[in-house]
Design a protein around this motif. Structure first.
Motif, short mmCIF file in Angstrom:
data_model
loop_
_atom_site.label_atom_id
_atom_site.label_comp_id
_atom_site.label_asym_id
_atom_site.label_seq_id
_atom_site.Cartn_x
_atom_site.Cartn_y
_atom_site.Cartn_z
N ILE A 143 23.96 -3.84 46.80
CA ILE A 143 24.12 -2.42 46.50
C ILE A 143 23.23 -1.63 47.46
CG2 ILE A 143 23.81 -0.60 44.79
CD1 ILE A 143 24.20 -2.74 42.61
N ALA A 144 23.83 -0.69 48.17
CA ALA A 144 23.07 0.19 49.05
C ALA A 144 22.37 1.23 48.20
CB ALA A 144 24.01 0.88 50.04
N GLN A 145 21.08 1.41 48.45
CA GLN A 145 20.34 2.48 47.79
C GLN A 145 19.72 3.33 48.88
OE1 GLN A 145 16.59 2.28 46.73
NE2 GLN A 145 16.09 0.33 47.65
N THR A 146 20.15 4.58 48.92
CA THR A 146 19.71 5.45 50.00
C THR A 146 19.78 6.91 49.59
OG1 THR A 146 20.08 6.03 52.32
CG2 THR A 146 22.04 5.52 51.00
N ALA A 147 18.95 7.70 50.23
CA ALA A 147 19.00 9.14 50.01
C ALA A 147 19.96 9.80 50.98
CB ALA A 147 17.61 9.74 50.18
N TYR A 148 20.36 9.06 52.00
CA TYR A 148 21.18 9.62 53.07
C TYR A 148 22.47 8.82 53.19
CZ TYR A 148 16.24 10.28 54.12
OH TYR A 148 14.90 10.49 54.03
N ILE A 149 23.57 9.33 52.67
CA ILE A 149 24.83 8.60 52.81
C ILE A 149 25.94 9.59 53.15
CG2 ILE A 149 25.37 8.51 50.33
CD1 ILE A 149 25.95 5.50 52.48
N ALA A 209 28.51 -1.68 46.67
CA ALA A 209 28.40 -0.41 45.96
C ALA A 209 27.29 0.41 46.59
CB ALA A 209 28.10 -0.66 44.48
N PHE A 210 27.20 1.67 46.15
CA PHE A 210 26.20 2.61 46.65
C PHE A 210 25.54 3.29 45.47
CE2 PHE A 210 30.02 2.60 49.17
CZ PHE A 210 29.57 2.30 50.43
#
Length: 115
Positions: free
Chosen positions: A74-80, A95-96
């Motif tokens: 799972i991607a965890q990011t503030a910038y997508i 997933a994101f």
């Protein structure tokens, strides 16, 4: 496993998962995450930051998926951005989740990987 270079973000995730019985391993960057996945075949899920030093989350996920294609990442990011979502799908993210996220959002994203 949580791949996250910002210790405050990792501590926040630890706090969110406290009391769930989930065992958390920490990787400070993508390269460490790949190495941990090579050594430990028991990981059930990887929560991967995209922007990290040494090796970013895109490259780390691509390499992890070569080793264990069935392992949810799972991607965890503030910038997508839309372009980043396409790139993330191409390398194999499952997933994101956008930072900052709440406990319910994190658990829901994780739970969806096992339905």
């Amino acid at each position: 496993m949580v791949a996250e270079d910002e210790l405050i973000n990792f501590s926040y995730i630890e706090e969110l998962l406290e009391g769930t019985g989930i065992e958390i391993h920490h990787a400070l960057n993508g390269q460490v995450a790949v190495e941990l996945c090579k050594k430990n075949k028991n990981y059930d899920l990887v929560l991967m930051d995209i922007r990290m030093p040494v090796m970013n989350g895109y490259e780390a996920t691509r390499l992890i998926k070569e080793l264990r294609p069935e392992l949810p990442v799972i991607a965890q990011t503030a910038y997508i951005t839309i372009e980043e979502r396409h790139k993330a799908i191409e390398v194999g993210f499952d997933a994101f989740i956008s930072k900052p996220f709440l406990k319910e959002e994190l658990l829901e994203a994780m739970g969806k990987q096992y339905r």
